[in-house]
Design a protein around this motif. Structure first.
Motif, PDB file in Angstrom:
ATOM      1  N   ALA A 717     -24.936  19.180  12.075  1.00  0.00           N
ATOM      2  CA  ALA A 717     -25.650  19.050  10.997  1.00  0.00           C
ATOM      3  C   ALA A 717     -26.370  20.498  10.917  1.00  0.00           C
ATOM      4  O   ALA A 717     -26.932  20.877  12.097  1.00  0.00           O
ATOM      5  CB  ALA A 717     -26.533  17.880  10.569  1.00  0.00           C
ATOM      6  N   ARG A 718     -26.697  20.857   9.703  1.00  0.00           N
ATOM      7  CA  ARG A 718     -27.282  22.130   9.686  1.00  0.00           C
ATOM      8  C   ARG A 718     -28.618  21.991   8.652  1.00  0.00           C
ATOM      9  O   ARG A 718     -28.596  21.492   7.486  1.00  0.00           O
ATOM     10  CB  ARG A 718     -26.548  23.308   8.949  1.00  0.00           C
ATOM     11  N   THR A 719     -29.897  22.083   9.252  1.00  0.00           N
ATOM     12  CA  THR A 719     -31.280  21.665   8.386  1.00  0.00           C
ATOM     13  C   THR A 719     -31.982  22.922   8.770  1.00  0.00           C
ATOM     14  O   THR A 719     -32.345  23.537   9.564  1.00  0.00           O
ATOM     15  CB  THR A 719     -31.951  20.533   9.257  1.00  0.00           C
ATOM     16  N   GLY A 720     -32.275  23.791   7.470  1.00  0.00           N
ATOM     17  CA  GLY A 720     -32.747  24.916   7.324  1.00  0.00           C
ATOM     18  C   GLY A 720     -31.911  25.821   8.058  1.00  0.00           C
ATOM     19  O   GLY A 720     -30.886  26.206   7.680  1.00  0.00           O
ATOM     20  N   ASN A 721     -32.462  26.484   8.995  1.00  0.00           N
ATOM     21  CA  ASN A 721     -31.783  27.743   9.740  1.00  0.00           C
ATOM     22  C   ASN A 721     -31.298  27.218  11.056  1.00  0.00           C
ATOM     23  O   ASN A 721     -30.883  28.057  11.854  1.00  0.00           O
ATOM     24  CB  ASN A 721     -32.578  29.002   9.946  1.00  0.00           C
ATOM     25  N   ARG A 722     -31.378  26.041  11.359  1.00  0.00           N
ATOM     26  CA  ARG A 722     -31.099  25.341  12.491  1.00  0.00           C
ATOM     27  C   ARG A 722     -29.971  24.421  12.447  1.00  0.00           C
ATOM     28  O   ARG A 722     -29.825  23.561  11.717  1.00  0.00           O
ATOM     29  CB  ARG A 722     -32.457  24.431  13.312  1.00  0.00           C
ATOM     30  N   ASN A 723     -28.976  24.677  13.578  1.00  0.00           N
ATOM     31  CA  ASN A 723     -27.904  23.829  13.968  1.00  0.00           C
ATOM     32  C   ASN A 723     -28.398  22.574  14.836  1.00  0.00           C
ATOM     33  O   ASN A 723     -28.677  22.808  16.022  1.00  0.00           O
ATOM     34  CB  ASN A 723     -26.654  24.441  14.633  1.00  0.00           C
ATOM     35  N   LEU A 724     -28.216  21.343  14.363  1.00  0.00           N
ATOM     36  CA  LEU A 724     -28.781  20.186  14.889  1.00  0.00           C
ATOM     37  C   LEU A 724     -27.679  19.290  15.457  1.00  0.00           C
ATOM     38  O   LEU A 724     -26.735  19.191  14.686  1.00  0.00           O
ATOM     39  CB  LEU A 724     -29.721  19.331  14.219  1.00  0.00           C
TER      40      LEU A 724
END
Length: 744
Positions: A717-724
Motif C-alpha cells: 500500500a502507498r500512503t502519501g510518499n511512503r510504501n507501507l
C-alpha cells in the motif's frame, strides 16, 4: 840482421820503437810528430792481478747501479702508493687541524667580545626578508653593546676595588689569627702562642710555594702540548681542511663518498631553480640545522644533512630536481633523497632533510633474514622486514597498523608479504590467515601455520573472501565488547596472553585487485575492508594487502589512506606513487618512481615505520627455488609450530566460512514484522540486520524491494510518499505459498 827478420823467426812481439829527434842539414834538431807514452813494464802475474781487480771494481759499480735503480723504483712505488698518499694526507690533515682549531677558537673569542655574530645574523635576516627576526637581532645587538660598555667601566674600577678588597682581606685574616693566638696563649698561659697561628700560616704558604715550585716545571712543559691538543680537537670538529686532504674513498665507503657542507651548497647553486639562483646572487647563505653527518652501519652508510631554503623556494622544488642534485653530488638518483623536514616529527618548515647514500649502496646484497635459524618475533613490538640504506633493521609493528604493498609486477611485493607473515608466524600468540587471488604457491610452505589458507581466482574465491571480511567485521565488534568487559582500552600483549580469545589476528589478501575488481563482490569487499581497517586497530585485527595496480577498482583509495604502513616498490607514474603512498606523497619527495625497474627489485619506499617522513627499505629475501620446490620458509614454519602458545589456531582450526544459502523473503518478513504496518525502508533495514551477509538485502533499494514483493504477490500500500508493508498481507501470502507446496 834486421829487426823485422828477427821478428819473423822468433814470432815474438817486441816493444814499440820510438825514434829520437833527427838533425836536419843545418845541424838543428827536428822533432818527430809522434805521441810520447810513459809506462811501466809489469809481469804477467801482476797484469792478471790488476785486470782482476779492475773487473771486480767494475762488477761492484754495476751492482751499485742496479741497487740504485731498485731503490729508486721501490721509493717511487712507495711514494706513489695509495696507502702512502692516504697516510701523507692524514698527517697533513691532522697537522692542519691545529691552525684550523686556533682559527675556530679565535673566531669564537672574537664573536664573544665583538658584535660580529649579531651583524651576521642581521644580514642573513635582511637577505631573507624576515623583519621580525631582523628586529630581534637588532635588539640583541643593542643589549650586547650596553652590557659590554658596563663591563668596560667595571674593569676601570676593578684595580681600586681589588686593592681595597685585598687590603681588607689581609687585615681581617691577620686580626683573626691574632685573636686565635690570644685564645691559645690564655688557654696555655704562654704568651709566645700569640703569634703561633700567623707562623703556621706562613709555614703553610712556604710549603705551598715549595709544592708549586716542584709542579710548576712539568705544568709549564705540558701546557703547550695541552693547548695544541685542544686546538687539534677543535679543528677536527670543524673539519675545514681542503677537499684534497679529506680521506680518500675506500672500498667500504664507495667512490666519492665524502659529502661536505660546501659540496651541498655548490650542488644547490646548480639546480637551475630561478628563485634559488636569485637568492645566491643576492648573497644568501644556507643555514645547516644539521651539517653533513655520517650515518649507517657496516657497508650501508651515507650522510644526512638538514639545510634551510630561501624565500620562494620549497622542499618540493628541490625534490623535483633530485636527478640534477644527485648528479651534482656524484651519485645515482636512487642514492639521493631530499624531503620536507617540516613534515617530520620535530622538524622545521622550510628545511630540506637530505640523505645521500654512499655510491653503490643499493647494489650491495642485504643480510640474511635475522630469524632464519633461531629466535622469535613480536607482532606488537615489530617483526623484521628489511634494512634501510643506513643498514638499520626496519621492524613493522603490525598490531595497530594495517599495511599495503604496491608496485609493478616482479619487484618484490610477494616476497615482502612473505617476510612480514614469516615474522608474524614466529610470534607464538599470532593467528595467521591468507587469501591469494592467484594459483601460485607463494604461501604453500606457510600452510601448517595458517588457520585459513585459500588461493585461486574466480567468483567462488571472491565470494568466500567477502564472507570472510563479514566475519572479521563481526569479530572486531565482538572484541570491542570483550575489551570493554575486561576494562582494557586496546589489545596489548599481556591482555592477549591472558585471554586466548583476543589473540592478534593477521590476515593477508595477496593480489587483492582480483577481489576489489570483481564485478559482483568487489564493492562490498572494499566497504568491509575499509570498515575493518578503521575499527580493528585497537582490537588486534590486522589486514594486509598487496597489488600491482593503484586504480580504485584494484585497491580503494580510502583503504590506502587508513592503513598505518604503506610500501611502494618501483612504479612508473606519480599517480601510482600517490595511489599506494597517499595523496601528496610525490610532491613531498616520497617517490618510488625513482626506483629502477628490476635493478632495485626488493626495494620499496615505506611510510609509517619511523619518525622519518619515509624510509627506503630493502626487504630481506626468503629464498625459493621454483625448479626444485625449495622454500627456506619451510624450516622456519616448522620451528614456529614448535613454539606456539597453547590455544593459538593453526591449520584446520578455522573451517572455511559458509556461503549463505538462498533465503525465503516471505519467511524473513514474517520474522521481522510485528502486527503494525511498517514503511518499506524500515523493513529493508530490519532484513539487512537479520541477514547481513545476504547480498540481495544489501543491494536492494526501496523501489526494487517493493518490486520484488509484488513479484511474490504481496501488495504494498502507498500512503502519501511512503510504501507501507502490511504484515497481514505478508502472512496471508506465506500461508498460500505453504498450501501450494503441500498440493504439489
Amino acid at each position: 840482421m834486421s829487426t823485422e827478420h828477427d821478428n819473423e823467426h822468433t814470432g815474438e812481439e817486441l816493444a814499440r820503437v820510438h825514434y829520437l829527434p833527427t838533425h836536419d842539414a843545418t845541424g838543428l834538431a827536428r822533432p818527430v810528430e809522434a805521441e810520447v807514452v810513459e809506462g811501466e813494464l809489469v809481469s804477467d802475474a801482476e797484469y792478471r792481478r790488476l785486470t782482476s781487480e779492475k773487473a771486480k771494481a767494475l762488477a761492484r759499480y754495476q751492482a751499485y747501479k742496479r741497487d740504485l735503480v731498485v731503490v729508486g723504483r721501490v721509493t717511487r712505488r712507495v711514494a706513489t702508493h695509495e696507502r702512502t698518499k692516504s697516510t701523507a694526507k692524514t698527517v697533513a690533515r691532522h697537522v692542519l687541524y691545529v691552525p684550523a682549531g686556533a682559527a675556530a677558537v679565535g673566531k669564537r673569542l672574537w664573536d664573544a667580545k665583538s658584535s660580529s655574530l649579531y651583524e651576521r645574523q642581521k644580514r642573513a635576516a635582511e637577505l631573507a626578508g624576515d623583519l621580525d627576526r631582523l628586529q630581534e637581532w637588532e635588539s640583541r645587538a643593542e643589549l650586547f653593546k650596553e652590557r659590554r660598555h658596563k663591563r668596560v667601566m667595571d674593569w676601570l674600577d676593578a684595580p681600586f676595588a681589588l686593592a681595597k678588597a685585598v687590603a681588607v682581606g689581609i687585615a681581617s685574616v691577620v686580626a683573626l689569627l691574632l685573636a686565635l693566638g690570644m685564645v691559645l696563649a690564655v688557654a696555655d698561659s704562654d704568651a709566645g702562642l700569640i703569634l703561633a697561628p700567623i707562623a703556621a700560616v706562613i709555614d703553610f704558604v712556604r710549603w705551598v710555594a715549595w709544592v708549586v715550585t716542584i709542579v710548576w716545571g712539568p705544568l709549564v712543559l705540558a701546557a703547550p702540548w695541552v693547548a695544541v691538543l685542544y686546538l687539534w680537537n677543535e679543528g677536527r670538529k670543524r673539519n675545514s681542511t681542503p677537499a684534497w686532504l679529506q680521506p680518500s674513498a675506500t672500498a667500504g665507503d664507495g667512490e666519492g663518498s665524502l659529502v661536505t657542507a660546501d659540496g651541498i651548497v655548490r650542488a644547490l647553486q646548480h639546480l637551475s631553480i630561478p628563485a634559488l639562483n636569485r637568492a645566491f646572487k643576492d648573497g644568501w647563505v644556507p643555514r645547516f640545522d644539521l651539517t653533513p653527518t655520517r650515518e649507517g652501519h657496516g657497508v650501508f652508510k651515507g650522510f644526512r644533512a638538514i639545510v634551510d631554503l630561501p624565500m620562494g623556494v620549497t622542499p618540493e622544488m628541490v625534490a623535483d630536481k633530485r636527478a640534477v642534485l644527485a648528479k651534482n653530488l656524484n651519485r645515482n638518483a636512487v642514492e639521493v633523497w631530499p624531503s620536507d623536514y617540516g613534515k617530520e616529527k620535530g622538524g622545521k618548515p622550510g628545511f630540506v632533510n637530505l640523505y645521500v647514500a654512499d655510491s653503490g649502496v643499493m647494489d650491495k646484497p642485504t643480510p640474511d633474514y635475522p630469524l632464519l635459524h633461531d629466535g622469535a618475533a613480536d607482532v606488537f613490538a615489530g617483526v623484521p622486514v628489511g634494512i634501510t640504506q643506513r643498514g638499520e633493521q626496519v621492524p613493522f609493528c603490525l598490531v595497530g597498523s594495517n599495511f599495503v604493498f604496491g608496485g609493478q609486477p616482479g619487484q618484490g611485493k610477494s616476497n615482502g608479504c612473505r617476510v612480514v607473515m614469516l615474522g608474524a608466524a614466529l610470534d607464538p600468540l599470532a593467528e595467521l590467515r591468507v587469501h591469494v587471488f592467484a594459483m601460485n604457491g607463494d604461501f604453500d610452505a606457510y600452510a601448517p601455520r595458517l588457520s585459513r589458507y585459500h588461493k585461486g581466482t574466480g567468483s567462488e574465491h571472491a565470494e568466500q573472501a567477502t564472507e570472510h571480511l563479514h566475519e572479521l567485521y563481526a569479530e572486531v565488534t565482538r572484541r570491542e565488547a570483550r575489551l570493554a568487559e575486561i576494562g582494557a582500552k586496546k589489545l596489548t600483549r599481556p591482555v592477549a596472553e591472558k585471554h586466548p580469545d583476543l589473540r592478534p589476528l593477521i590476515v593477508l589478501f595477496s593480489e587483492c585487485h582480483e577481489l576489489f575488481g570483481h564485478a559482483e563482490f568487489g564493492k562490498q569487499a572494499a566497504e568491509l575492508a575499509v570498515a575493518v581497517v578503521k575499527r580493528g586497530r585497537k582490537t588486534g585485527v590486522v589486514l594486509g594487502f598487496d597489488t600491482q595496480s593503484a586504480r580504485t577498482d584494484a585497491i580503494p583509495g580510502e583503504l590506502v589512506e587508513n592503513v598505518g604502513i604503506n610500501g611502494c616498490f618501483a612504479v612508473k607514474t606519480w599517480r601510482s606513487n600517490d595511489g599506494f603512498l597517499g595523496d601528496g606523497s610525490f610532491a613531498a619527495g616520497i617517490r618510488a618512481t625513482d626506483l629502477r625497474f628490476n635493478v632495485d627489485r626488493g626495494t620499496m619506499v615505506v611510510t609509517g615505520v619511523g619518525e622519518e617522513l619515509f624510509e627506503i627499505v630493502r626487504t630481506f629475501f626468503i629464498a625459493v627455488d621454483d625448479d626444485t620446490g625449495f622454500d627456506a620458509a619451510t624450516d622456519v614454519i616448522a620451528r614456529a609450530m614448535g613454539q606456539l602458545a597453547p590455544g593459538t589456531p593453526v591449520a584446520g582450526d578455522r573451517p572455511a566460512p559458509q556461503i549463505e544459502q538462498d533465503r525465503d523473503l516471505l519467511a524473513d518478513l514474517d520474522t521481522v514484522l510485528g502486527t503494525e504496518r511498517v514503511p518499506a525502508g524500515d523493513v529493508l533495514g530490519a532484513l539487512r540486520n537479520l541477514a547481513p551477509r545476504w547480498r540481495p538485502y544489501q543491494d536492494h533499494t526501496v523501489p526494487t524491494f517493493v518490486a520484488a514483493l509484488k513479484e511474490l504477490g504481496v501488495k504494498v500500500a502507498r500512503t502519501g510518499n511512503r510504501n507501507l508493508i502490511d504484515p497481514v498481507t505478508v502472512r496471508e501470502r506465506l500461508a498460500e505459498q505453504s498450501t501450494d507446496d503441500l498440493d504439489e
